[in-house]
Design a protein around this motif. Structure first.
Motif, PDB file in Angstrom:
ATOM      1  N   PHE A   1     -15.317 -11.798  -5.164  1.00 37.07           N
ATOM      2  CA  PHE A   1     -14.187 -12.169  -6.011  1.00 37.07           C
ATOM      3  C   PHE A   1     -13.204 -13.160  -5.368  1.00 37.07           C
ATOM      4  N   GLY A   2     -12.809 -12.868  -4.115  1.00 41.08           N
ATOM      5  CA  GLY A   2     -11.820 -13.700  -3.452  1.00 41.08           C
ATOM      6  C   GLY A   2     -12.319 -15.110  -3.138  1.00 41.08           C
TER       7      GLY A   2
ATOM      8  N   ARG B   1     -14.388  -7.039   0.750  1.00 43.12           N
ATOM      9  CA  ARG B   1     -13.837  -8.120  -0.074  1.00 43.12           C
ATOM     10  C   ARG B   1     -12.726  -8.853   0.681  1.00 43.12           C
ATOM     11  N   THR B   2     -11.889  -8.067   1.391  1.00 47.70           N
ATOM     12  CA  THR B   2     -10.789  -8.670   2.134  1.00 47.70           C
ATOM     13  C   THR B   2     -11.327  -9.552   3.270  1.00 47.70           C
TER      14      THR B   2
ATOM     15  N   LEU C   1     -12.795  -4.278  -9.226  1.00 47.82           N
ATOM     16  CA  LEU C   1     -12.862  -4.510 -10.659  1.00 47.82           C
ATOM     17  C   LEU C   1     -14.018  -3.668 -11.217  1.00 47.82           C
TER      18      LEU C   1
ATOM     19  N   LYS D   1     -10.601 -13.452 -15.677  1.00 45.13           N
ATOM     20  CA  LYS D   1     -11.240 -12.559 -14.713  1.00 45.13           C
ATOM     21  C   LYS D   1     -10.582 -11.200 -14.589  1.00 45.13           C
TER      22      LYS D   1
ATOM     23  N   ARG E   1      -3.578 -13.186  -7.768  1.00 44.66           N
ATOM     24  CA  ARG E   1      -2.631 -14.229  -7.346  1.00 44.66           C
ATOM     25  C   ARG E   1      -2.773 -14.509  -5.858  1.00 44.66           C
ATOM     26  N   ALA E   2      -2.916 -13.428  -5.087  1.00 43.66           N
ATOM     27  CA  ALA E   2      -3.066 -13.604  -3.645  1.00 43.66           C
ATOM     28  C   ALA E   2      -4.344 -14.387  -3.341  1.00 43.66           C
ATOM     29  N   TYR E   3      -5.338 -14.274  -4.220  1.00 47.95           N
ATOM     30  CA  TYR E   3      -6.576 -15.032  -4.040  1.00 47.95           C
ATOM     31  C   TYR E   3      -6.492 -16.404  -4.702  1.00 47.95           C
ATOM     32  N   ASN E   4      -5.264 -16.799  -5.059  1.00 52.45           N
ATOM     33  CA  ASN E   4      -5.039 -18.146  -5.585  1.00 52.45           C
ATOM     34  C   ASN E   4      -5.693 -18.448  -6.927  1.00 52.45           C
TER      35      ASN E   4
ATOM     36  N   ARG F   1     -17.337  -5.147 -12.487  1.00 53.35           N
ATOM     37  CA  ARG F   1     -18.194  -5.956 -11.621  1.00 53.35           C
ATOM     38  C   ARG F   1     -18.982  -5.062 -10.671  1.00 53.35           C
TER      39      ARG F   1
ATOM     40  N   GLU G   1     -14.156 -16.934  -5.136  1.00 54.91           N
ATOM     41  CA  GLU G   1     -14.452 -17.715  -6.332  1.00 54.91           C
ATOM     42  C   GLU G   1     -13.474 -18.844  -6.592  1.00 54.91           C
ATOM     43  N   SER G   2     -12.224 -18.677  -6.116  1.00 58.11           N
ATOM     44  CA  SER G   2     -11.264 -19.740  -6.382  1.00 58.11           C
ATOM     45  C   SER G   2     -11.136 -20.663  -5.167  1.00 58.11           C
ATOM     46  N   ARG G   3     -12.140 -20.636  -4.306  1.00 58.52           N
ATOM     47  CA  ARG G   3     -12.035 -21.436  -3.085  1.00 58.52           C
ATOM     48  C   ARG G   3     -13.097 -22.508  -2.994  1.00 58.52           C
TER      49      ARG G   3
ATOM     50  N   ILE H   1     -13.066 -13.353   2.593  1.00 59.00           N
ATOM     51  CA  ILE H   1     -12.329 -14.625   2.531  1.00 59.00           C
ATOM     52  C   ILE H   1     -11.936 -15.076   3.929  1.00 59.00           C
TER      53      ILE H   1
ATOM     54  N   PRO I   1       1.176 -17.595  -2.380  1.00 59.22           N
ATOM     55  CA  PRO I   1      -0.077 -16.988  -1.930  1.00 59.22           C
ATOM     56  C   PRO I   1      -0.849 -17.975  -1.067  1.00 59.22           C
ATOM     57  N   ASN I   2      -1.341 -17.544   0.062  1.00 59.20           N
ATOM     58  CA  ASN I   2      -2.066 -18.490   0.894  1.00 59.20           C
ATOM     59  C   ASN I   2      -3.359 -17.905   1.419  1.00 59.20           C
ATOM     60  N   ALA I   3      -4.230 -18.795   1.791  1.00 56.89           N
ATOM     61  CA  ALA I   3      -5.598 -18.439   2.127  1.00 56.89           C
ATOM     62  C   ALA I   3      -5.719 -17.656   3.432  1.00 56.89           C
TER      63      ALA I   3
ATOM     64  N   PHE J   1      -5.016  -8.804   1.668  1.00 54.65           N
ATOM     65  CA  PHE J   1      -4.367  -7.490   1.692  1.00 54.65           C
ATOM     66  C   PHE J   1      -5.159  -6.407   0.987  1.00 54.65           C
TER      67      PHE J   1
END
Lengths: 255, 256
Positions: free
Chosen positions: B99-100, B147-148, B88, A168, A156-159, B91, B102-104, B151, B74-76, B80
């Protein structure tokens, strides 16, 4: 499951011992062959069944419907498991009925299905679907409830969208339980098909069992049971190989 | 980017129908590039502060601001890390670091390039195709940091990321984190119950009271080597700061 050379040898030795006992013990104890046919009686009968009882097509028919019933039942079980896993509300609403259906003896539905659909492949398929459905559903649901909340929060934090979280995080997290459910279901699928064929069929190994039983042909029943076991065993083995492939990322000791 | 809490109160509904106040009237500010630690007794709402900063839930009263903008979800800008590495298991390491992203809407090639860069920065080169179970606890936590950082967050939230590690790994990792974070110039909020860790890594320390947590003291750590806790560790002043924290948390009274 890693088998060492010594365990394989011991397993094979045990098999040889059982086969020998099967062959020589009943005659030695004066058990007639319509009660316990010997190994060679069964092999002779197997050849006769091959020639006169369409053994091949009956076996293939049973195998086909076992796989089909297993596939449909586990697909439905998995889909409903995931849907309910995503909605706490519906899970709570439906859980008493799911429990009741799970407890109800599924094989007892077979005569009903025959009354409704007649003497065709439908009743045995339905019994199998019903019997396979629950272990898969319950395993998936259980796994969905125990997905790590922190992983979901991370996503969720990664949107990630709801669907993204499902594909995923939730889907891969629940995969070990899904595979375990499928393995249990594969052994039950054979039971479902057999019961369906026993009660209202004119094809398949289950039919040969009731036919052979009516003729007091114990060797025929033995052979059909052996072949049913082989079908179940093959299905289970295939699933086990798939599982090892899919879950390669788990440390080996956990298998 | 700065982080600010303005009189934040968070109340949860309990399962028995009552209400539980996790934090009450918390106000503080973390300036750009600053490293601030939050210490407090267990159950004082430290993790609640982190979750609100990450936008996982909203304050009941008050405001959480990231560069003067209220956090509504949640914001870009915020990344954390928890005590659990949250890698995961299905993976590979490189794919975990991606991972982080992928939705960007970052292209696959760019994702890989970015992840490889962070992998190297976190000293994990050569392990990109390993799976998490093949790595040690310290390496897994470094992968989580990679990973943190991948992003490129403005603010990094650390929730006891070192507490599950053995003493030596912990020291080395604190050092590696401090260096990486300081080089990247990230604003950081560290939540910890390890008083020495707070002194070694921070510019400033906030002390929370027992639940409902509220800020009871703010200590400025006036020591060099914020980017190298291993060097700061041998300074004589460190124990004085720790003693000060000790007093605020009334640990002596509790021990008696």
């Amino acid at each position: 499951m890693v088998r060492s050379r010594s365990t394989t040898l011991a397993s094979l030795g045990l098999l040889a011992l059982v086969l020998l006992a099967w062959q020589y013990l009943p005659p030695a104890l004066d058990v007639p062959k319509y009660i316990i046919p010997t190994l060679t009686d069964c092999l002779v009968e197997m050849k006769r069944m091959w020639l006169y009882e369409k053994l091949m097509s009956n076996t293939l028919s049973t195998a086909l419907y076992t796989v089909l019933g297993f596939a449909v039942g586990s697909l439905l079980g998995a889909i409903l498991g995931y849907l309910l896993g995503m909605s706490v509300f519906w899970e709570k609403v439906l859980s008493p009925y799911i429990l009741a259906l799970q407890i109800a003896p599924k094989v007892a539905f077979a005569p009903l299905f025959i009354m409704w659909f007649g003497y065709n492949a439908m009743p045995k398929m339905l019994v199998t679907v019903l019997i396979v459905f629950f272990p898969v559903l319950v395993n998936v649901l259980q796994a969905m409830r125990t997905v790590d909340r922190d992983l979901i929060n991370l996503a969720r934090a990664y949107n990630l969208s709801r669907l993204g979280i499902f594909w995923k995080i939730e889907m891969p997290s629940t995969l070990p339980n899904l595979m375990a459910g499928l393995r249990i279901a594969s052994t039950l699928a054979v039971i479902g098909i057999t019961v369906g064929e026993l009660i209202g069929g004119n094809t398949g190994l289950g039919y040969l069992i009731s036919y052979g039983g009516g003729q007091a042909n114990a060797a025929m029943v033995f052979n059909a049971i052996i072949l049913l076991t082989v079908i179940g065993f093959l299905l289970y083995t295939v699933l086990q190989h798939i599982e090892e492939r899919v879950l390669h990322y788990l440390p080996k000791a956990q298998h | 980017m700065a982080l600010e809490f303005r009189s934040v109160t968070k109340t949860f509904a309990t399962t028995s129908g009552g209400e539980m106040t996790a934090v009450s009237d918390v106000s503080f500010r973390v300036d750009k590039g600053e490293f601030v630690s939050v210490v407090g007794p267990s159950g004082c709402g430290k993790s609640t502060i982190l979750s609100m900063t990450a936008g996982l839930y909203q304050p009941t009263r008050g405001e959480v601001l990231v560069s003067e903008q209220p956090v509504n979800g949640p914001n870009a800008h915020v990344g954390f890390m928890l005590q659990k590495d949250l890698l995961l298991p299905w993976r590979s390491i490189i794919s975990n670091i991606e991972f982080g992203l992928e939705s960007r809407g970052v292209s696959k090639a760019d994702r890989r390039a970015r992840a490889m860069q962070e992998l190297k920065a976190c000293h994990l080169a050569g392990f990109e195709n390993h799976y998490p179970y093949q790595l040690s606890g310290g390496m897994r936590q470094r992968a989580a940091l990679a990973r943190t950082l991948a992003i490129d967050p403005e603010i990094i939230l650390l929730d006891e990321p070192f507490s599950a590690l053995d003493a030596q790994t912990k020291l080395l990792l604190q050092n590696a984190f401090a260096k990486t974070i300081s080089e990247a110039g990230k604003t950081t909020l560290l939540i910890t119950h390890d008083l020495a860790e707070a002194v070694l890594m921070s510019d400033r320390i906030l002390v929370l009271s027992e639940r409902p947590g509220t800020v009871i003291a703010e200590i400025k750590v006036d020591l060099p080597h914020r980017d190298e806790p291993i060097k700061r560790r041998i300074l004589p002043e460190v124990s004085e700061y720790a003693a000060q924290l000790f007093k605020y948390l009334k640990l002596e009274e509790k021990a008696a």
